[in-house]
Design a protein around this motif. Structure first.
Motif, mmCIF file in Angstrom:
data_model
loop_
_atom_site.group_PDB
_atom_site.id
_atom_site.type_symbol
_atom_site.label_atom_id
_atom_site.label_comp_id
_atom_site.label_asym_id
_atom_site.label_seq_id
_atom_site.Cartn_x
_atom_site.Cartn_y
_atom_site.Cartn_z
ATOM 1 N N ASP A 39 0.735 -1.152 -0.093
ATOM 2 C CA ASP A 39 -0.191 -0.025 -0.108
ATOM 3 C C ASP A 39 0.895 1.302 -0.042
ATOM 4 O OD1 ASP A 39 -2.478 -1.153 0.310
ATOM 5 O OD2 ASP A 39 -2.282 -1.862 2.209
ATOM 6 N N GLU A 40 0.503 2.220 -0.944
ATOM 7 C CA GLU A 40 1.354 3.517 -1.000
ATOM 8 C C GLU A 40 0.999 4.392 0.187
ATOM 9 O OE1 GLU A 40 3.090 6.245 -4.428
ATOM 10 O OE2 GLU A 40 1.329 4.814 -4.864
ATOM 11 N N ILE A 41 2.003 5.051 0.666
ATOM 12 C CA ILE A 41 1.945 5.972 1.733
ATOM 13 C C ILE A 41 2.533 7.190 1.174
ATOM 14 C CG2 ILE A 41 1.853 4.521 3.801
ATOM 15 C CD1 ILE A 41 4.660 5.385 4.143
ATOM 16 N N GLU A 42 2.571 8.508 1.843
ATOM 17 C CA GLU A 42 3.127 9.632 1.545
ATOM 18 C C GLU A 42 3.584 10.422 2.917
ATOM 19 O OE1 GLU A 42 2.258 13.839 -0.705
ATOM 20 O OE2 GLU A 42 1.145 12.184 -1.414
ATOM 21 N N THR A 43 4.877 10.877 2.962
ATOM 22 C CA THR A 43 5.348 11.600 3.815
ATOM 23 C C THR A 43 5.775 12.840 3.559
ATOM 24 O OG1 THR A 43 7.534 10.620 3.695
ATOM 25 C CG2 THR A 43 6.131 9.397 4.962
ATOM 26 N N PRO A 44 6.043 13.700 4.566
ATOM 27 C CA PRO A 44 6.641 15.078 4.104
ATOM 28 C C PRO A 44 7.909 15.008 3.689
ATOM 29 C CG PRO A 44 5.741 15.218 6.517
ATOM 30 C CD PRO A 44 5.728 13.639 5.989
ATOM 31 N N VAL A 45 8.137 15.984 2.697
ATOM 32 C CA VAL A 45 9.430 16.214 2.157
ATOM 33 C C VAL A 45 10.693 16.607 3.275
ATOM 34 C CG1 VAL A 45 8.572 16.655 -0.010
ATOM 35 C CG2 VAL A 45 9.300 18.500 1.385
ATOM 36 N N VAL A 46 10.197 17.151 4.327
ATOM 37 C CA VAL A 46 10.999 17.655 5.464
ATOM 38 C C VAL A 46 10.842 16.821 6.647
ATOM 39 C CG1 VAL A 46 10.970 19.993 4.687
ATOM 40 C CG2 VAL A 46 9.490 19.545 6.327
ATOM 41 N N ASP A 97 16.622 10.378 2.199
ATOM 42 C CA ASP A 97 15.967 8.777 1.575
ATOM 43 C C ASP A 97 14.771 8.747 2.233
ATOM 44 O OD1 ASP A 97 15.931 8.020 4.507
ATOM 45 O OD2 ASP A 97 17.746 6.374 3.892
ATOM 46 N N LEU A 98 14.085 7.614 1.883
ATOM 47 C CA LEU A 98 12.697 7.400 2.332
ATOM 48 C C LEU A 98 12.730 6.448 3.518
ATOM 49 C CD1 LEU A 98 10.924 6.687 -1.320
ATOM 50 C CD2 LEU A 98 11.093 9.029 0.515
ATOM 51 N N THR A 99 13.825 6.076 3.986
ATOM 52 C CA THR A 99 13.749 5.014 5.030
ATOM 53 C C THR A 99 13.379 5.591 6.305
ATOM 54 O OG1 THR A 99 15.057 3.320 3.877
ATOM 55 C CG2 THR A 99 14.901 3.011 6.198
ATOM 56 N N VAL A 100 14.189 6.575 6.635
ATOM 57 C CA VAL A 100 14.255 7.414 7.986
ATOM 58 C C VAL A 100 12.657 7.736 7.871
ATOM 59 C CG1 VAL A 100 14.882 9.241 9.301
ATOM 60 C CG2 VAL A 100 16.688 7.998 8.057
ATOM 61 N N PRO A 101 12.018 8.639 7.061
ATOM 62 C CA PRO A 101 10.655 8.934 6.994
ATOM 63 C C PRO A 101 9.694 7.950 7.281
ATOM 64 C CG PRO A 101 11.970 10.246 5.403
ATOM 65 C CD PRO A 101 12.670 9.060 5.660
ATOM 66 N N PRO A 124 10.568 12.060 -4.375
ATOM 67 C CA PRO A 124 11.730 12.621 -4.473
ATOM 68 C C PRO A 124 12.518 12.744 -3.131
ATOM 69 C CG PRO A 124 10.093 14.189 -4.793
ATOM 70 C CD PRO A 124 9.480 13.076 -4.541
ATOM 71 N N VAL A 125 13.875 12.686 -3.210
ATOM 72 C CA VAL A 125 14.689 12.864 -2.123
ATOM 73 C C VAL A 125 15.889 13.801 -2.810
ATOM 74 C CG1 VAL A 125 14.105 10.651 -1.043
ATOM 75 C CG2 VAL A 125 16.372 10.756 -2.581
ATOM 76 N N TRP A 126 16.718 14.397 -1.483
ATOM 77 C CA TRP A 126 17.752 15.301 -1.650
ATOM 78 C C TRP A 126 18.941 15.032 -1.128
ATOM 79 C CZ3 TRP A 126 12.438 16.306 -1.277
ATOM 80 C CH2 TRP A 126 11.845 17.062 -2.220
ATOM 81 N N ARG A 127 20.018 15.085 -1.707
ATOM 82 C CA ARG A 127 21.416 15.154 -1.065
ATOM 83 C C ARG A 127 22.357 16.077 -1.858
ATOM 84 N NH1 ARG A 127 21.773 8.223 -1.496
ATOM 85 N NH2 ARG A 127 20.058 7.909 -0.118
ATOM 86 N N PHE A 139 16.254 13.413 -6.725
ATOM 87 C CA PHE A 139 16.095 12.323 -7.516
ATOM 88 C C PHE A 139 15.088 11.349 -6.864
ATOM 89 C CE2 PHE A 139 19.566 11.330 -4.428
ATOM 90 C CZ PHE A 139 19.211 10.298 -3.795
ATOM 91 N N VAL A 140 14.574 10.410 -7.669
ATOM 92 C CA VAL A 140 13.268 9.690 -7.174
ATOM 93 C C VAL A 140 13.940 8.456 -6.843
ATOM 94 C CG1 VAL A 140 11.415 8.742 -7.821
ATOM 95 C CG2 VAL A 140 11.512 11.085 -8.576
ATOM 96 N N GLN A 141 13.113 7.917 -5.396
ATOM 97 C CA GLN A 141 13.555 6.579 -5.014
ATOM 98 C C GLN A 141 12.129 5.780 -5.174
ATOM 99 O OE1 GLN A 141 15.309 6.839 -0.920
ATOM 100 N NE2 GLN A 141 17.284 6.554 -1.847
ATOM 101 N N ALA A 142 12.067 4.689 -5.444
ATOM 102 C CA ALA A 142 10.946 3.833 -5.465
ATOM 103 C C ALA A 142 11.313 2.631 -4.512
ATOM 104 C CB ALA A 142 10.683 3.114 -6.833
#
Length: 439
Positions: A39-46, A97-101, A124-127, A139-142
């Protein structure tokens, strides 16, 4: 002449054809993952600055973008900068990344989630990377992750779903390299490295593809000269097995390349659990992966993130000089936020690298139609034609006739249109048009 206005360094604009290819890939990935029960979820970019710098993100924490506190004065900014205290300057940061969120999300919403939670995150994530081919600052992570399942079933589900996504995208020749961190720690112990040296040693071993076995040995001499020399011998013995078709993910093949410890009367201490885990994965996945995706054991695979605790995996593809995906088990990470251990494992497709390797599928018919009209055509007639064709399920683009029709048709074909029709003045009904394939 005005200089070109480019996007910020390390970030990109996408033309319509590029965007269409990206959306196609995202659609395929989402469809496959949802079919496998995620199931898809969404978290804040910050996220909170302190959470992004809690020691969970490894070297990526050093690459995170921080957001200055609101209302900070120039004097406070200068003082904190001089003291080198970033936490006084920032209270938020862009996710790297998307793991910490995800772990924060799970800790916040655990009561609302099933006991075993299967999550999709595509965002998207930022480094603050040094921009180069295949590395961008945005860049985008899936990702897909399973939280709450401690057994090998979680890894089996992740590898199966990811393999099908790669196959559906049309990628052939993918090799999923698999290892277990317990095997790595067992090899280090076998060679004589002290437990408190293991994390530091793995950082060096992770550079094997860049500096070679000799470079790894020389760097590890700073920790323990004799242990480094023994590890060099282990790597030299393993290297021949990695060439060609590689090492099958079977118990016998795995044990055949690992050194034996005479003192223990068998495998080096600490390896048993890792070997049994990988052998079970290989057995469960035999015959269950799509054609073009292969599983292989790689005892030199490390994965740089220090939070991995068990199985780790990485995707190699002959068309890319870098991995096109990876992941692993991170059982201790959720507990940092929740206060109790929760098993977790995840797999991420390197979307930016994968999307460069695929093409849009050819349309079965002229569903996307360009209407090429004369200057005398009535706007009301054109609107009526477009409305009727859109109602029939077509994608419609109005294009004014040009002298160089070949250039016009080549452009709309490159933008994904499969058919075109010439519209003469007075035409108002779709049945009056002859829609011809651009091919």
């Amino acid at each position: 002449m005005a200089s070109p206005v480019n996007p910020p360094r390390g970030m990109r604009d996408f033309l319509p054809a590029d965007k269409a290819r990206r959306e196609h890939a995202l659609g395929v990935i989402r469809e496959v993952y949802r079919a496998h029960g995620f199931d898809e979820i969404e978290t804040p970019v910050v996220e909170d600055w302190s959470r992004l710098h809690a020691g969970l993100g490894g070297d990526n924490e050093k690459l995170s973008f921080s957001i200055l506190k609101r209302g900070i004065t120039p004097e406070a900014l200068a003082a904190a900068s001089e003291a080198g205290n970033a936490e006084q300057l920032a209270d938020l940061g862009l996710r790297f990344d998307l793991t910490v969120p995800l772990t924060r999300f799970y800790a916040s919403h655990r009561a609302e989630l099933p006991p075993v939670f299967r999550a999709i995150q595509i965002a998207p994530v930022w480094r603050a990377e040094r921009p180069q081919k295949g590395r961008y600052r945005q860049f985008v992570q899936a990702d897909i992750d399973i939280i709450g399942e401690s057994g090998a079933l979680a890894e089996i589900e992740l590898i199966t779903a990811t393999s099908e996504a790669l196959s559906r995208l049309g990628l052939e020749g993918c090799v999923i390299r698999v290892n277990d961190r317990r095997i790595l720690f067992g090899l280090l112990a076998h060679c004589g490295f002290a437990p408190d040296q293991h994390d530091r040693a793995l950082i060096t071993v992770d550079k094997l593809d860049k500096i070679g076995a000799n470079g790894v040995v020389e760097e590890l001499r700073e920790l323990d000269d004799a242990a480094a020399e023994r590890l060099g011998g282990v790597l030299a013995a393993i290297e021949p097995a990695l060439v060609g078709d590689g090492i099958p993910l079977t118990g016998d093949a795995i044990r055949a390349v690992l050194p034996q410890d005479p003192a223990a009367g068998g495998e080096p201490s600490g390896l048993d659990a890792g070997v049994e885990n990988l052998a079970g994965l290989g057995e469960a996945l035999t015959g269950g992966l799509p054609e073009g995706v292969t599983l292989r054991f790689d005892p030199t695979l490390v994965r740089g993130m220090g939070y991995y605790t068990g199985t780790i995996f990485e995707i190699a593809h002959p068309g890319s000089g870098s991995s096109v995906g990876g992941g692993g088990r991170y059982d201790g990470m959720v507990g940092r936020f929740l206060g109790q251990d929760v098993p977790a494992v995840g797999f991420s497709i390197g979307f930016e690298r994968v999307v460069d390797l695929i093409s849009l599928p050819e349309d079965d018919g002229p569903d996307a139609v360009a209407l090429v009209f004369d200057a005398e055509a009535s706007p009301a007639d054109l609107a009526a034609l477009k409305r009727e064709l859109v109602g029939r399920g077509h994608r419609v683009r109005l294009e004014k006739r040009q002298k160089n029709m070949k250039a016009l048709l080549d452009r709309v074909a490159a933008e994904g249109f499969a058919g075109f029709a010439n519209v003469r003045a007075g035409a108002r009904r779709a049945d009056e048009l002859e829609i011809r394939p651009l091919a």
